[in-house]
Design an enzyme around this catalytic site. Structure first.
Site, mmCIF file in Angstrom:
data_model
loop_
_atom_site.group_PDB
_atom_site.id
_atom_site.type_symbol
_atom_site.label_atom_id
_atom_site.label_comp_id
_atom_site.label_asym_id
_atom_site.label_seq_id
_atom_site.Cartn_x
_atom_site.Cartn_y
_atom_site.Cartn_z
ATOM 1 C CG HIS A 304 -2.060 0.937 1.127
ATOM 2 N ND1 HIS A 304 -1.977 2.277 1.403
ATOM 3 C CD2 HIS A 304 -3.326 0.704 0.710
ATOM 4 C CE1 HIS A 304 -3.155 2.835 1.187
ATOM 5 N NE2 HIS A 304 -3.993 1.907 0.755
ATOM 6 C CG ASP A 361 -8.441 -4.170 -2.764
ATOM 7 O OD1 ASP A 361 -7.635 -3.265 -3.023
ATOM 8 O OD2 ASP A 361 -9.675 -3.991 -2.694
HETATM 9 C C1 SDX Z 1 -6.224 0.202 -2.956
HETATM 10 O O1 SDX Z 1 -4.378 4.617 -1.968
HETATM 11 C C2 SDX Z 1 -5.321 4.031 -1.371
HETATM 12 O O2 SDX Z 1 -5.756 4.398 -0.272
HETATM 13 C C3 SDX Z 1 -5.929 2.876 -2.128
HETATM 14 C C4 SDX Z 1 -6.955 2.022 -1.399
HETATM 15 C C5 SDX Z 1 -8.224 2.792 -1.104
HETATM 16 O O3 SDX Z 1 -8.935 2.404 -0.153
HETATM 17 O O4 SDX Z 1 -8.556 3.718 -1.893
HETATM 18 O O5 SDX Z 1 -6.413 1.552 -0.172
HETATM 19 C C6 SDX Z 1 -7.374 0.816 -2.244
HETATM 20 O O6 SDX Z 1 -5.971 0.538 -4.080
HETATM 21 C C7 SDX Z 1 -5.337 -0.775 -2.225
HETATM 22 C C8 SDX Z 1 -4.144 -1.281 -3.086
HETATM 23 C C9 SDX Z 1 -4.667 -2.385 -3.998
HETATM 24 N N1 SDX Z 1 -3.592 -2.778 -4.979
HETATM 25 C C10 SDX Z 1 -2.995 -3.970 -4.873
HETATM 26 O O7 SDX Z 1 -3.188 -4.781 -3.974
HETATM 27 C C11 SDX Z 1 -2.040 -4.256 -6.030
HETATM 28 C C12 SDX Z 1 -0.747 -4.859 -5.488
HETATM 29 N N2 SDX Z 1 -0.006 -3.808 -4.777
HETATM 30 C C13 SDX Z 1 1.049 -3.118 -5.478
HETATM 31 O O8 SDX Z 1 0.836 -2.929 -6.843
HETATM 32 C C14 SDX Z 1 1.558 -1.881 -4.703
HETATM 33 O O9 SDX Z 1 1.774 -2.299 -3.422
HETATM 34 C C15 SDX Z 1 0.718 -0.604 -4.690
HETATM 35 C C16 SDX Z 1 0.434 -0.127 -6.058
HETATM 36 C C17 SDX Z 1 -0.535 -0.810 -3.923
HETATM 37 C C18 SDX Z 1 1.549 0.446 -3.970
HETATM 38 O O10 SDX Z 1 2.727 0.566 -4.676
HETATM 39 P P1 SDX Z 1 3.761 1.767 -4.445
HETATM 40 O O11 SDX Z 1 3.425 2.544 -3.231
HETATM 41 O O12 SDX Z 1 3.911 2.517 -5.718
HETATM 42 O O13 SDX Z 1 5.062 0.989 -4.072
HETATM 43 P P2 SDX Z 1 6.125 0.476 -5.098
HETATM 44 O O14 SDX Z 1 5.461 -0.094 -6.306
HETATM 45 O O15 SDX Z 1 7.139 1.552 -5.277
HETATM 46 O O16 SDX Z 1 6.743 -0.762 -4.292
HETATM 47 C C19 SDX Z 1 7.860 -0.610 -3.440
HETATM 48 C C20 SDX Z 1 8.591 -1.961 -3.511
HETATM 49 C C21 SDX Z 1 8.996 -2.332 -4.943
HETATM 50 O O17 SDX Z 1 10.107 -3.198 -4.853
HETATM 51 P P3 SDX Z 1 11.637 -2.538 -5.004
HETATM 52 O O18 SDX Z 1 11.639 -1.744 -6.290
HETATM 53 O O19 SDX Z 1 11.823 -1.687 -3.759
HETATM 54 O O20 SDX Z 1 12.550 -3.745 -5.025
HETATM 55 O O21 SDX Z 1 7.690 -3.008 -3.081
HETATM 56 C C22 SDX Z 1 7.475 -3.897 -4.157
HETATM 57 C C23 SDX Z 1 7.836 -3.158 -5.423
HETATM 58 O O22 SDX Z 1 8.213 -4.073 -6.449
HETATM 59 N N3 SDX Z 1 6.044 -4.240 -4.114
HETATM 60 C C24 SDX Z 1 5.559 -5.463 -4.319
HETATM 61 C C25 SDX Z 1 4.157 -5.349 -4.136
HETATM 62 N N4 SDX Z 1 3.841 -4.080 -3.844
HETATM 63 C C26 SDX Z 1 5.013 -3.395 -3.849
HETATM 64 N N5 SDX Z 1 6.152 -6.635 -4.622
HETATM 65 C C27 SDX Z 1 5.337 -7.712 -4.770
HETATM 66 N N6 SDX Z 1 3.974 -7.687 -4.598
HETATM 67 C C28 SDX Z 1 3.357 -6.521 -4.297
HETATM 68 N N7 SDX Z 1 2.036 -6.478 -4.143
#
Ligand code: SDX
Length: 431
Positions: A304, A361
């Site tokens: 998140h 989710d």
């Molecule tokens: C919602 O914003 C809100 O409030 C949203 C929400 C709401 O109520 O409105 O809470 C609802 O959208 C919840 C989120 C639902 N999405 C998912 O579950 C999709 C999976 N999650 C990821 O795509 C990710 O965690 C995000 C998009 C939710 C957040 O991503 P960020 O903040 O942009 O973080 P990032 O992509 O920069 O990740 C940081 C690191 C990276 O690795 P490194 O480059 O440091 O090596 O964490 C890793 C990412 O690759 N990472 C994950 C991951 N999420 C982040 N690795 C594997 N699986 C994941 N789910």
């Protein structure tokens, strides 16, 4: 404590005022930055950028705190209803019994949609995604109803109309997808029970209202009701900043929510769990893929932008899975898979080091499956829950004296000035 931040650049400096929120959050107010320095800020994904002051929702991502108008979401989930929480978010305070009754009457009065809308549904390709249908139909409401939004009374009318009709429109898309007759809203049913009845009642098998299912839906929608300046809420505020009607701004919010990184994740989680289940439950491979920087696969429902600890909503949703499955005597293998997947991930340094925990989710789809909601409508359920939050945020923006058209800047990195070359010369150069 200093009241400003000093920015020093290229031998110059500027004092920028600091803003402090009621929970101690601090921000640098850069309203005058460009006019006084020529500089702009750059912040992909706006991860470090506040777009507004807001009194609606407070989140503490490090402590896993979520409050609507100061009330912890845990208390609202335990004691309130989605209708009452919607009133709280939109009006800023919990309603008296008289105000709640008046709100209920208005919601009932506006639960029908114009019969001509059924022509739209009938001509929508049968297998269209319900989120695309919902976004279109909410926008189409402007063709049937005036978007009165000048006086407080007009705004309340438009707001209540939308809050009530979104249930009807969502259920209609389901009935049309099944080739079934539309079920009309009933004035004797509560907000959530009405939706369930419109979804599942059929002439051959009347839907039996189960109060535990109604309660589960109330909690589900309370947990989704608002979440400060997330992607779809920001879309509603940005589109609304052009002074467009509320239906169009909400339609934009629904479109923004659809994406699998945002609200579409609830559908993606279940599809991921179904794939794992179908392939023999090989969780370790999935976790390995999620950690592989060269593999686009992400563990859906994990991570998140704000929460760097367990999403407080996910805790409640996880508990609700056990409760609703037990009550309905359902054994869902995906729940055990989800719990094992969580266990593996939360004992893996990759996830722990990055503060990746289950978000709302991760378990929400299990609850929706138990209720009988089709997978492709999971994000529609999120949208119905988030509507009061979107409305509250839109209302707050139009009442904000600092409100202005949203128009971010950029840093240009394209070619320097060059001259137009007529096509004959261009081709001659090539040959
Ligand atoms: C919602 O914003 C809100 O409030 C949203 C929400 C709401 O109520 O409105 O809470 C609802 O959208 C919840 C989120 C639902 N999405 C998912 O579950 C999709 C999976 N999650 C990821 O795509 C990710 O965690 C995000 C998009 C939710 C957040 O991503 P960020 O903040 O942009 O973080 P990032 O992509 O920069 O990740 C940081 C690191 C990276 O690795 P490194 O480059 O440091 O090596 O964490 C890793 C990412 O690759 N990472 C994950 C991951 N999420 C982040 N690795 C594997 N699986 C994941 N789910």
């Amino acid at each position: 404590m200093t009241e400003h931040a000093k920015l020093v650049y290229n031998g110059n400096s500027i004092d920028l005022p600091l803003v402090e929120g009621s929970e101690g959050e601090m921000a640098i107010d850069i309203t005058k930055l460009r006019s006084e320095t020529g500089l702009v800020t750059l912040d992909y994904g706006f991860a470090n950028t506040g777009s507004c002051l807001s009194e609606i929702t407070f989140m503490d991502g490090e402590k896993g705190i979520l409050r609507y108008r100061g009330i912890p979401v845990e208390q609202l989930a335990e004691h309130s209803t989605f209708k009452e929480t919607s009133y709280l978010l939109i009006n800023g305070c919990l309603p008296s019994q008289e105000e709640l009754t008046e709100f209920s009457v208005l919601l009932n009065d506006h639960s029908l949609v114009h019969e001509d809308m059924q022509i739209f549904y009938a001509n929508y390709p049968r297998q269209s995604h319900p989120m695309g249908i919902l976004s279109s139909m909410v926008n189409a409401l402007r063709s049937f109803y005036p978007a009165l939004q000048i006086t407080e009374e007009e705004i309340n009318m438009t707001v209540t109309r939308l809050l009530s009709k979104i249930r009807t429109m969502a259920a209609m898309s389901y009935k049309f997808s099944r080739g079934h007759k539309v079920v009309y809203p009933r004035p004797d049913l509560s907000y959530c029970a009405n939706f369930l009845n419109m979804m599942f009642d059929t002439p051959v098998k009347p839907y039996e209202i189960d109060e535990d299912v109604v309660q589960a839906l109330n909690v589900f929608w309370i947990l989704h009701a608002d979440h400060e300046q997330n992607c779809s809420t920001s879309a509603v505020r940005i589109v609304g900043s052009g002074r467009v009607n509320l239906y169009a701004a909400i339609s934009a919010g629904i479109a923004a929510l659809w994406g699998p990184l945002h609200g579409g994740a609830n559908q993606a989680v279940i599809e991921m769990l179904m794939d794992i289940h179908a392939s023999g439950g090989d969780l370790k491979t999935m976790v390995k893929r999620a950690k592989d920087p060269n593999d686009p696969f992400r563990l859906m429902g994990f991570g998140h932008r704000v929460y760097k600890t367990y999403d407080p909503r996910a805790k409640i949703m996880k508990a609700m899975c056990d409760k609703i499955l037990k009550k309905l005597k359902i054994v869902d293998p995906l729940l055990d898979l989800a719990k094992r997947l969580e266990e593996i991930a939360l004992s893996d340094a990759y996830f722990v080091d990055r503060n990746l925990y289950p978000n709302i989710d991760f378990y929400s789809g299990i609850v929706l499956r138990a209720i009988g909601i089709p997978t492709n409508m999971f994000t529609v359920m999120f949208a119905i829950g988030r509507l009061p939050g979107w409305i509250a945020q839109w209302k707050e923006s139009i009442d904000d004296p600092r409100w202005k058209l949203s128009r971010p800047r950029q840093i240009y990195t394209g070619p320097k000035q060059t001259d137009y070359v007529p096509i004959k010369k261009r081709d001659a150069r090539k040959n």
